[in-house]
Enzyme design. Structure first.
Site, PDB file in Angstrom:
ATOM      1  N   ARG A 113     -14.602   8.319  96.555  1.00  0.00           N
ATOM      2  CA  ARG A 113     -13.656   9.405  96.309  1.00  0.00           C
ATOM      3  C   ARG A 113     -13.771   9.862  94.858  1.00  0.00           C
ATOM      4  O   ARG A 113     -13.902   9.056  93.936  1.00  0.00           O
ATOM      5  CB  ARG A 113     -12.220   8.942  96.598  1.00  0.00           C
ATOM      6  N   GLU A 166     -12.370  19.459  95.498  1.00  0.00           N
ATOM      7  CA  GLU A 166     -13.389  19.876  96.465  1.00  0.00           C
ATOM      8  C   GLU A 166     -12.879  21.044  97.296  1.00  0.00           C
ATOM      9  O   GLU A 166     -11.697  21.071  97.646  1.00  0.00           O
ATOM     10  CB  GLU A 166     -13.746  18.695  97.385  1.00  0.00           C
ATOM     11  N   HIS A 200     -20.320  16.011  99.192  1.00  0.00           N
ATOM     12  CA  HIS A 200     -19.522  15.070  99.980  1.00  0.00           C
ATOM     13  C   HIS A 200     -20.023  15.011 101.421  1.00  0.00           C
ATOM     14  O   HIS A 200     -19.244  15.116 102.379  1.00  0.00           O
ATOM     15  CB  HIS A 200     -18.042  15.444  99.942  1.00  0.00           C
TER      16      HIS A 200
END
Length: 312
Positions: free
Chosen positions: A238, A267, A286
């Site tokens: 994360r 994000e 990601h």
């Protein structure tokens, strides 16, 4: 975004535009409602109010008290993945809503991405690729890092961390691991009781832990200063685990030789982010857990978690 559905079947909300067919096959008794590719908090709450789902499968977006209160029938929130930091677990507990995660379903995918980022950093793959395409031949001036014999420090020894550890051991790396909650750690991993040992001894550090309020900003100016000069930092967990400004300063000073990052504080990453264009920062959006295989595994696992709660 889905329109209202009038049916006697219970509703299940998916905070995405799709779900694996193998998962949908298990949901024949539900009206499956999709929130779209990038649902906002308001979008999700509005769909909860319209459809009153008994379950939510979370892929994108966040689930907070607003959505929970809009769905009085809600009994379970199931994460399409292993990290549940996008779900307000305190609010869920207060409302007697179970929170489940598809633990291990994307372990292979994320561990492989972490290894890819580590190798890309150690071997300067993106930089040399760019140079070669521009017509340069840097054989005489470039030296890569050999990982065999060097120490990798892992923060988090869950399914992903342990799988990555096995890969590192296969490359003859020394593996240090820190995880106060880990049980049955396989042989070969040197489990340490404090993070200072990781910072002090690791030539590369890879993060595989969930984000909590206790470890937010785990990688910061202080911890980076305690690391070996030239350490490699990899993060497929994360973004909030890293103080991004501190990491950038450490890369520019040479304290960190390079970083491979698959998650970020905000994000999607906005244009003009200071990481963009830096030759010693390898970026991916990601997608560590985004493979065709993991898509199916996470869809099925998150669906099975829903059914386990609703049929209990």
């Amino acid at each position: 975004m889905s329109a209202a559905v009038h049916s006697e079947r219970p509703a299940l909300l998916v905070t995405a535009a799709d779900l694996a067919p193998q998962a949908l096959a298990l949901l024949r008794d539900f009206d499956v409602v999709y929130a779209g590719k990038s649902p906002s908090d308001d979008d999700i709450a509005r769909l909860c109010k319209t459809h009153n789902p008994e379950a939510i499968i979370v892929r994108y977006g966040k689930i907070g008290a607003q959505a929970m209160d809009a769905a009085p029938a809600l009994r379970v929130i199931s994460k399409h993945g292993s990290g549940t930091d996008t779900i307000d677990k305190v609010a869920a507990q207060a409302r007697h809503i179970e929170v489940r995660a598809a633990v291990g379903a994307n372990a292979a995918a994320v561990a492989e991405q972490a290894l890819a980022l580590l190798l890309a950093c150690a071997k300067s793959v993106p930089h040399l690729n760019t140079r070669m395409h521009a017509g340069h031949w840097d054989k005489a001036s470039h030296k890569s890092v050999e990982l065999a014999g060097r120490t990798i420090g892992l923060v988090g020894l869950g399914a992903i961390g342990q799988r990555f550890a096995r890969m590192a051991l296969a490359m003859d790396m020394r593996v240090l691991g820190y995880d106060p909650y880990a049980r049955d750690v396989p042989p070969g991993i040197e489990v340490v009781n404090d993070l200072d040992t990781v910072w002090r001894e690791a030539d590369a550090i890879s993060l595989h832990c969930p984000l909590t309020e206790d470890n937010r900003g785990l990688i910061n100016r202080d911890t980076l200063a305690r690391c070996k000069r030239g350490v490699i930092v990899v993060n497929t967990a994360r973004g909030g685990l890293i103080d991004e400004a501190a990491l950038l300063d450490a890369i520019q000073s040479g304290q960190v030789s390079s970083a491979g990052l698959d998650s970020f504080a905000d994000e999607p990453m906005a244009g003009g982010h200071p990481f963009q264009g830096h030759e010693r920062i390898v970026l991916s959006p990601h997608i560590g857990g985004v493979t065709s295989d993991a898509y199916v595994k996470m869809g099925v696992a998150s669906t099975e978690n829903v059914l386990a709660v609703l049929r209990a």
